[in-house]
Design a protein around this motif. Structure first.
Motif, PDB file in Angstrom:
ATOM      1  N   LEU A 199      44.944  27.054  41.730  1.00 23.77           N
ATOM      2  CA  LEU A 199      43.673  27.323  41.158  1.00 23.77           C
ATOM      3  C   LEU A 199      43.139  26.418  40.048  1.00 23.77           C
ATOM      4  N   LEU A 200      44.209  26.204  39.292  1.00 20.15           N
ATOM      5  CA  LEU A 200      44.165  25.267  37.972  1.00 20.15           C
ATOM      6  C   LEU A 200      43.557  23.882  38.548  1.00 20.15           C
ATOM      7  N   ALA A 201      44.639  23.468  39.497  1.00 14.80           N
ATOM      8  CA  ALA A 201      44.602  22.262  40.154  1.00 14.80           C
ATOM      9  C   ALA A 201      43.221  21.975  40.958  1.00 14.80           C
ATOM     10  N   TYR A 202      42.676  23.155  41.328  1.00 13.60           N
ATOM     11  CA  TYR A 202      41.397  22.859  42.420  1.00 13.60           C
ATOM     12  C   TYR A 202      40.308  22.915  41.537  1.00 13.60           C
ATOM     13  N   SER A 203      40.192  23.787  40.541  1.00 14.20           N
ATOM     14  CA  SER A 203      38.963  23.863  39.716  1.00 14.20           C
ATOM     15  C   SER A 203      39.158  23.814  38.087  1.00 14.20           C
ATOM     16  N   GLY A 204      40.229  23.995  37.865  1.00  9.08           N
ATOM     17  CA  GLY A 204      40.436  23.695  36.293  1.00  9.08           C
ATOM     18  C   GLY A 204      40.318  25.282  35.723  1.00  9.08           C
ATOM     19  N   ASP A 205      40.041  26.412  36.639  1.00 11.63           N
ATOM     20  CA  ASP A 205      40.053  27.584  36.063  1.00 11.63           C
ATOM     21  C   ASP A 205      41.420  28.180  36.005  1.00 11.63           C
ATOM     22  N   ARG A 206      41.400  29.032  34.739  1.00 11.06           N
ATOM     23  CA  ARG A 206      42.883  29.514  34.249  1.00 11.06           C
ATOM     24  C   ARG A 206      42.870  31.135  34.751  1.00 11.06           C
ATOM     25  N   GLY A 207      43.415  31.273  35.794  1.00 14.24           N
ATOM     26  CA  GLY A 207      43.475  32.687  36.404  1.00 14.24           C
ATOM     27  C   GLY A 207      42.352  33.439  37.030  1.00 14.24           C
ATOM     28  N   VAL A 208      41.181  32.950  36.699  1.00  8.72           N
ATOM     29  CA  VAL A 208      39.839  33.492  37.358  1.00  8.72           C
ATOM     30  C   VAL A 208      39.134  32.607  37.890  1.00  8.72           C
ATOM     31  N   SER A 209      38.704  32.645  38.871  1.00  6.72           N
ATOM     32  CA  SER A 209      38.006  31.543  39.717  1.00  6.72           C
ATOM     33  C   SER A 209      36.603  31.458  39.384  1.00  6.72           C
ATOM     34  N   SER A 210      36.085  31.583  38.109  1.00  2.00           N
ATOM     35  CA  SER A 210      34.547  31.931  37.911  1.00  2.00           C
ATOM     36  C   SER A 210      33.960  30.657  38.221  1.00  2.00           C
ATOM     37  N   SER A 211      34.419  29.511  38.374  1.00  2.00           N
ATOM     38  CA  SER A 211      33.502  28.208  38.581  1.00  2.00           C
ATOM     39  C   SER A 211      33.722  27.603  39.996  1.00  2.00           C
ATOM     40  N   VAL A 212      34.402  28.397  40.812  1.00  2.00           N
ATOM     41  CA  VAL A 212      34.425  28.225  42.223  1.00  2.00           C
ATOM     42  C   VAL A 212      33.366  28.903  42.856  1.00  2.00           C
ATOM     43  N   ARG A 213      32.578  28.151  43.562  1.00  2.00           N
ATOM     44  CA  ARG A 213      31.104  28.850  44.381  1.00  2.00           C
ATOM     45  C   ARG A 213      31.852  29.416  45.782  1.00  2.00           C
ATOM     46  N   SER A 214      32.487  30.535  45.743  1.00  2.00           N
ATOM     47  CA  SER A 214      33.029  30.570  47.082  1.00  2.00           C
ATOM     48  C   SER A 214      31.997  31.924  47.798  1.00  2.00           C
TER      49      SER A 214
ATOM     50  N   PHE B 275      38.460  35.294  42.795  1.00  2.00           N
ATOM     51  CA  PHE B 275      39.991  35.134  42.791  1.00  2.00           C
ATOM     52  C   PHE B 275      40.212  35.430  41.035  1.00  2.00           C
ATOM     53  N   THR B 276      41.221  36.685  41.102  1.00  2.06           N
ATOM     54  CA  THR B 276      41.843  36.775  39.541  1.00  2.06           C
ATOM     55  C   THR B 276      43.372  36.693  39.942  1.00  2.06           C
ATOM     56  N   LYS B 277      44.079  36.292  38.920  1.00  2.00           N
ATOM     57  CA  LYS B 277      45.565  36.017  39.335  1.00  2.00           C
ATOM     58  C   LYS B 277      46.145  37.751  39.570  1.00  2.00           C
ATOM     59  N   ASP B 278      47.097  37.672  40.166  1.00  2.00           N
ATOM     60  CA  ASP B 278      47.749  38.874  40.720  1.00  2.00           C
ATOM     61  C   ASP B 278      46.982  39.930  41.147  1.00  2.00           C
ATOM     62  N   MET B 279      45.870  39.475  41.784  1.00  2.00           N
ATOM     63  CA  MET B 279      44.869  40.439  42.234  1.00  2.00           C
ATOM     64  C   MET B 279      45.288  41.307  43.475  1.00  2.00           C
ATOM     65  N   SER B 280      46.366  41.116  44.063  1.00  2.00           N
ATOM     66  CA  SER B 280      46.767  41.862  45.312  1.00  2.00           C
ATOM     67  C   SER B 280      47.538  43.220  44.511  1.00  2.00           C
ATOM     68  N   GLY B 281      47.638  43.171  43.411  1.00  2.00           N
ATOM     69  CA  GLY B 281      48.154  44.285  42.616  1.00  2.00           C
ATOM     70  C   GLY B 281      49.269  45.357  43.334  1.00  2.00           C
ATOM     71  N   GLY B 282      50.034  45.000  44.191  1.00  2.55           N
ATOM     72  CA  GLY B 282      51.135  45.859  44.767  1.00  2.55           C
ATOM     73  C   GLY B 282      50.555  46.303  45.933  1.00  2.55           C
ATOM     74  N   ARG B 283      49.368  45.912  46.593  1.00  2.00           N
ATOM     75  CA  ARG B 283      48.963  46.424  47.755  1.00  2.00           C
ATOM     76  C   ARG B 283      50.159  46.259  48.822  1.00  2.00           C
ATOM     77  N   GLY B 284      50.640  44.885  48.834  1.00  3.66           N
ATOM     78  CA  GLY B 284      51.490  44.538  49.829  1.00  3.66           C
ATOM     79  C   GLY B 284      52.805  45.356  49.980  1.00  3.66           C
TER      80      GLY B 284
END
Lengths: 306, 517
Positions: A110-125, A223-232
């Motif tokens: 994420l950091l490499a793609y958008s420069g965001d740290r942990g939260v993809s706030s600048s990615v226009r998904s 996207f936020t980091k660790d957002m799967s939250g144990g669901r797997g």
């Protein structure tokens, strides 16, 4: 609080919360049916949550984004299969490696793609849309629950049906179940067990990827980091409690959806500290597993005592 | 054309990677429409020969001729496609699937992308009807009895077009009634022109339904005979025999007064509820070796498990030095100076990832001499380990080497050293020299004799008749959980006599000298 619980909204929340768990549960089921515990679901979901954001922003399309994400999920399933089936790695160790890679790897990518740290706030998904179906919408109560659900929620319900037909009505489904139950027997009639397990793990990865995509492109819009939250991991428990069948897994997923939805409602009513409420889904898993295996044990004792 | 050969296996040679010669110049010829017995003891090479035929093992030498043309069979699938079917001793069925699903597994009829289940059920029913198998093909395999499961296996092979059927000890798991029913089915199959290879060591069954028999012993064929022309006595003589004569200097016997091990009316069922030890009684005093011979699977394992405390679910009485052991733990029993050399050295004899030293002390590390209140006494243990390694001639780099790294003979020596180093009064040795080199075997046998001379009671269970003959003072033959024969002087028993008892041709009702009362 009770008013909130009995509203159609609340049931809608159950479905919304159950969707990612349902995908992952189906993923766990098909792997389990082929004789492999796919503990990498957590990592696959996390990767897919990130790739969903990246691919949909890149292609400006939720559909294309989902497709690419599912391909990546299948690929990770294949990597797991390669380690377990070709290199004879312990399936748990291989899965742990994938999960750890996902934890750190997603933040790095994420950091490499958008420069965001942990939260993809600048990615226009682009998120998957909610859909309303006119006919169903008119049914009282149920219509209100189903109407306006995300397209992926609908897809997850469809996946239960398709998986059921696939496992129980097709030759490949029969092969998967045979390999999982008695590999020697399957091989003695010419079934290539490795191939069958590869296919099962790829499908498993693809299903988990849909769940992951939903997390960042439906349930939330980033996207936020660790957002799967144990669901797997919850899905592994859910699948096991559902007897590793798609339909059984569906009902158990709803139970976990309920736990999640309850947690959401309780957060609003502030009867308990926030931190305790966050534990609800995980406590449900623990208690659910305990109750389920206790009843299984009793059942076995009854049968053998006969 | 009568007596037409459907299959010839000529001069088959198979040597396994570990150097074991499993088949040495074995030839087998099958005629169309016969039931052909393949007869031999455990380890005689029957299974290997069938594995070669079914494509599981490739032969090192020799040729296969099927319907007049030479063939190579690369895999079980290859064998199936050439019309060879095998019914394994352990069923190859998927329990949660129905009979029909098991039959069509891997070759399912389709309708579109789905399995055509109606057609599957129909064709399974048809083939069951064609061969007069009374089966409900919709039943789940996990819910049907063993006899039916076997029928499903046979149907599975027939569904795939098997002309030659290999049945690996098909009656081993069946009740007498199921066996009779199976025989009727097999005769019907023969009438329809199928050729059947019937692997067994039960002579009465072979007499009953087989046309010809090929007898194997120690990896060699002892010839093929018309079953009608050969007596069961002759068959047993060909099957059982000793390889080389081994003689040990045996000192005169000095029996103790006390009966060290007393067994009365011992009855054991295995976990499936099958009767394995049937009302067995015997005594053994110090200073003698009681040999127990018999074809494997006649209750020897279950007997030993009961005697050593591994299995507590037995009926009857077992007394060690006058004390009933019904409620004694394994360590209680061992503290009565009983040693046990188990049958399977890798699974229950040693911990293969632990060192020689650790294995040597696994039965006595709690003793005061080797253990303080909290810590093991390292010096004492190391010293004793080195002594034992020297005394028992264990070939190793050091006492710290993992047991799993040693050769079979040396692993066995570690186990024997451990069991013998506690000054036992009773030794129960189950197959103590199986699969180990001649030197190590001779060493272990010599030690057993020394213990006998020192007044120890030894029970020796062995498939090696040479060993049984040369070591035993008294000799019992187990057959179907009972002593089918008992000899007070092992030196005067002939192989022929022993063989007949082992195979159940002769069964003595009255056993003299089993008890010291």
């Amino acid at each position: 609080m009770w008013k909130a619980i009995l509203s159609p909204d609340f049931f809608g929340t159950i479905l919304r919360s159950a969707t990612p768990i349902l995908f992952a549960t189906l993923a766990a089921s098909i792997a389990a049916k082929s004789g492999i515990t796919n503990m990498a679901l957590e990592g696959i979901m996390l990767f897919s949550a990130l790739f969903g954001v990246i691919f949909s922003s890149f292609t400006h399309s939720a559909g294309l984004g989902l497709l690419l994400t599912v391909i990546v999920g299948g690929l990770i399933g294949a990597i797991l299969a390669f380690f377990v089936l070709n290199l004879k790695t312990d399936e748990i160790l291989a899965a742990i490696a994938i999960n750890l890679t996902a934890t750190g790897g997603t933040v790095l990518l994420l950091l490499a793609y958008s420069g965001d740290r942990g939260v993809s706030s600048s990615v226009r998904s682009v998120s998957a849309p909610n859909i309303t179906i006119p006919l169903i919408e008119k049914i009282p109560f149920i219509g209100q629950i189903l109407s306006g659900q995300n397209v992926l929620t609908w897809l997850s319900l469809l996946a239960v049906l398709v998986m059921h037909l696939f496992l129980y009505k097709t030759p490949l489904g029969l092969s998967i179940r045979s390999v999982g139950e008695n590999k020697d027997a399957a091989e003695s009639v010419g079934i290539n067990s490795r191939k069958v397990q590869y296919i099962a793990l790829i499908i498993s990865g693809a299903l988990a990827a849909m769940g992951g995509f939903y997390l960042s492109g439906g349930y939330m819009n980033m996207f936020t980091k660790d957002m799967s939250g144990g669901r797997g991991f919850i899905a592994l428990a859910a699948s096991s409690m559902g007897g590793n069948t798609p339909v059984g897994g569906f009902f158990v997923s709803l139970l976990f959806g309920l736990a999640q939805a309850l947690a959401n409602v309780m957060q609003l009513t502030a009867v308990m500290p926030y931190e305790i409420i966050l534990m609800v889904p995980y406590l449900t898993t623990l208690i659910g597993l305990g109750v389920y295996y206790y009843s299984q044990k009793k059942k076995k004792e009854r049968l053998s005592g006969k | 054309m009568e007596n037409q050969a459907v299959l010839q296996m000529n001069h088959i040679m198979k040597i396994y990677g570990n150097g074991v010669v499993a088949n040495e110049d074995v030839s087998l010829e099958l005629r169309k429409g016969e039931i052909h017995a393949l007869l031999g003891e455990n380890g005689a090479g029957k299974s290997t020969l069938m594995k070669v035929l079914f494509g599981i093992e490739s032969p090192d030498q020799g040729e296969l001729i099927l319907n007049g043309a030479p063939v190579t069979i690369k895999s079980p699938q290859d064998a199936i496609s050439k019309g060879i079917g095998m019914v394994h001793q352990h069923f190859m069925l998927v329990p949660s699937l129905s009979v029909a699903e098991n039959i069509i597994l891997g070759v399912a009829p389709r309708r579109g992308i789905f399995i055509d289940m109606d057609k599957a059920v129909e064709s399974a029913q048809n083939i069951a009807k064609e061969y007069n198998f009374d089966i409900n093909v919709k039943d789940k395999v996990e819910e049907i009895p063993v006899g039916i499961k076997q029928k499903v296996e046979i149907l599975k092979a027939l569904y795939r077009g098997a002309e030659i059927l290999i049945l690996d000890e098909p009656t081993a798991v069946l009740t007498p009634q199921e066996t009779d029913e199976l025989f009727i089915q097999l005769m019907k199959l023969r009438e329809k022109g199928h050729t059947i290879i019937f692997i067994s060591h039960k002579l009465d069954e072979i007499k009953k339904i087989c046309d010809r028999a090929t007898i194997m012993r120690s990896g060699r064929s002892m010839g093929t005979y018309e079953v009608a022309d050969i007596t069961t006595q002759e068959m047993s003589k060909l099957m059982v025999g000793r390889e080389v004569s081994l003689t040990f200097e045996k000192n005169d016997q000095q029996l103790t007064e006390q009966v060290l091990l007393k067994v009365r009316n011992l009855t054991v069922n295995n976990s499936q509820g099958v009767l394995k030890v049937d009302d067995l009684s015997f005594d053994i005093k110090g200073g003698e070796i009681l040999g127990i011979a018999g074809v494997e699977g006649n209750g020897q394992t279950e007997l030993i498990d009961a005697l050593t405390g591994l299995n507590k679910k037995y009926k009857g009485i077992i007394e060690i030095k006058g004390k009933d052991i019904a409620h004694s733990s394994i360590s209680d029993i061992r503290s009565m100076n009983l040693s046990h050399i188990p049958e399977d050295r890798m699974t229950s004899g040693c911990a293969k990832n632990l060192s020689i030293q650790e294995n040597l002390f696994s039965n006595q590390y709690k003793k005061h001499r080797y253990s303080g209140k909290l810590m093991l006494k390292r010096k004492a243990i190391e010293k004793r380990s080195d002594e034992l390694i020297q005394e028992f001639l264990i070939k190793c780099r050091s006492r710290k080497q993992n047991v799993g790294m040693l050769s079979g003979g040396n692993i066995q020596k570690v186990i024997v050293a451990r069991e013998f180093s506690t000054c036992p009064d009773i030794i129960i040795a189950n197959q103590p020299t199986r699969g180990i080199d001649v030197g190590a075997a001779a060493f272990i046998r010599q030690r057993l004799l020394e213990f006998r001379d020192a007044g120890c009671a030894v029970i020796l269970v062995s498939a090696d008749l040479t060993e049984i003959f040369s070591l035993s003072d008294r000799l019992a033959v187990m057959y179907k959980g009972k002593f089918a024969g008992f000899f007070n002087d092992a030196a005067h028993v002939t192989e022929d006599e022993l063989g007949q008892h082992m195979l159940g041709i002769k069964r003595d009702e009255v056993l003299e000298g089993v008890l010291y009362e």
